[in-house]
Scaffold this active site. Sequence first.
Site, PDB file in Angstrom:
ATOM      1  CD  GLU A 167      74.091 -44.963-106.889  1.00  0.00           C
ATOM      2  OE1 GLU A 167      74.426 -46.156-106.986  1.00  0.00           O
ATOM      3  OE2 GLU A 167      73.465 -44.504-105.928  1.00  0.00           O
ATOM      4  N   GLY A 173      67.834 -50.281-108.529  1.00  0.00           N
ATOM      5  CA  GLY A 173      66.961 -51.352-108.063  1.00  0.00           C
ATOM      6  C   GLY A 173      65.856 -51.730-109.032  1.00  0.00           C
ATOM      7  CB  SER A 213      70.298 -52.123-112.522  1.00  0.00           C
ATOM      8  OG  SER A 213      69.077 -51.850-111.842  1.00  0.00           O
TER       9      SER A 213
HETATM   10  P1  PGA Z   1      71.154 -51.226-107.312  1.00  0.00           P
HETATM   11  O1  PGA Z   1      71.414 -49.999-106.291  1.00  0.00           O
HETATM   12  O2  PGA Z   1      72.497 -51.747-107.704  1.00  0.00           O
HETATM   13  O3  PGA Z   1      70.344 -52.203-106.529  1.00  0.00           O
HETATM   14  O4  PGA Z   1      70.420 -50.648-108.484  1.00  0.00           O
HETATM   15  C1  PGA Z   1      72.461 -49.096-106.494  1.00  0.00           C
HETATM   16  C2  PGA Z   1      72.512 -48.085-105.366  1.00  0.00           C
HETATM   17  O5  PGA Z   1      71.447 -47.683-104.872  1.00  0.00           O
HETATM   18  O6  PGA Z   1      73.598 -47.663-104.937  1.00  0.00           O
END
Ligand code: PGA
Length: 255
Positions: A167, A173, A213
């Site tokens: 990630e 986010g 995301s």
């Molecule tokens: P997101 O978060 O899909 O909102 O980007 C991913 C995560 O933090 O596991």
Amino acid sequence: MRKPIIAGNWKMYKTVGEAVNFVAAFKEKTAGVSGVEMVLCPPFTALAAVAQRLAGSGIELGAQNMHWQPEGAYTGEIAPGMLREIGCKYVILGHSERRQYFGETDELVNKKVKAALEHGLTPIVCVGERLEERESGQTEAVVRRQVEGALAGLASRQVAGLVVAYEPVWAIGTGRTASAEDAQQVNAFIRSILRRLFGDDAADAVRIQYGGSVKPGNAAGLMAQPDIDGALVGGASLDAASFAEIVKNSAPAEE
Ligand code: PGA
């Protein structure tokens, strides 16, 4: 073949009531889906109610964090055995928000990974570089340090059963997804580290997710990459329809 695993990380969202409503809608929307493992990771307060509603559905339960000790005077913490008792199969460990806001280090993540395995939980071990690290060309060095640190001292057979989530912090986010090619490159790099440290069998078996995301519209392109074996989804996992779409778009074509 590695079965894709799509996990929803709800973070600090959803009351028990909201969680229960989600599960009812999500079960309906994913009925008949096969070839993909689905995992919901609600906040601690909703785990019991979600576990009850998921019973017999084939959808698995995960927690978002835990302490590494089996029990003790650690006010506010939750022990691995408590998560097992309540029905968790998975636990997210070392999420970048834990690292950033709660000071979790690679060493601490390693303690938690070992404790989870001792208690029969499967860790979803999160790694990923920050924006300034990517821009200064340190992505591989950062990810290598995190992977080696989190998995230090594990046996190959333990690593084979793990889930690793790549990630990139700048994609979480933010609506900025890594391109499928960029994500594939880092996922393949992670697998190469695991191959060197733990051998072919472990490296070929471990499932490596991408997170950051992930949305219904980009899931299929990510999943088509050879070293992306699933997704860890934050924001888009809060809505039953959009999370169900992601799951369906991640199902292997031949299914
Ligand atoms: P997101 O978060 O899909 O909102 O980007 C991913 C995560 O933090 O596991």
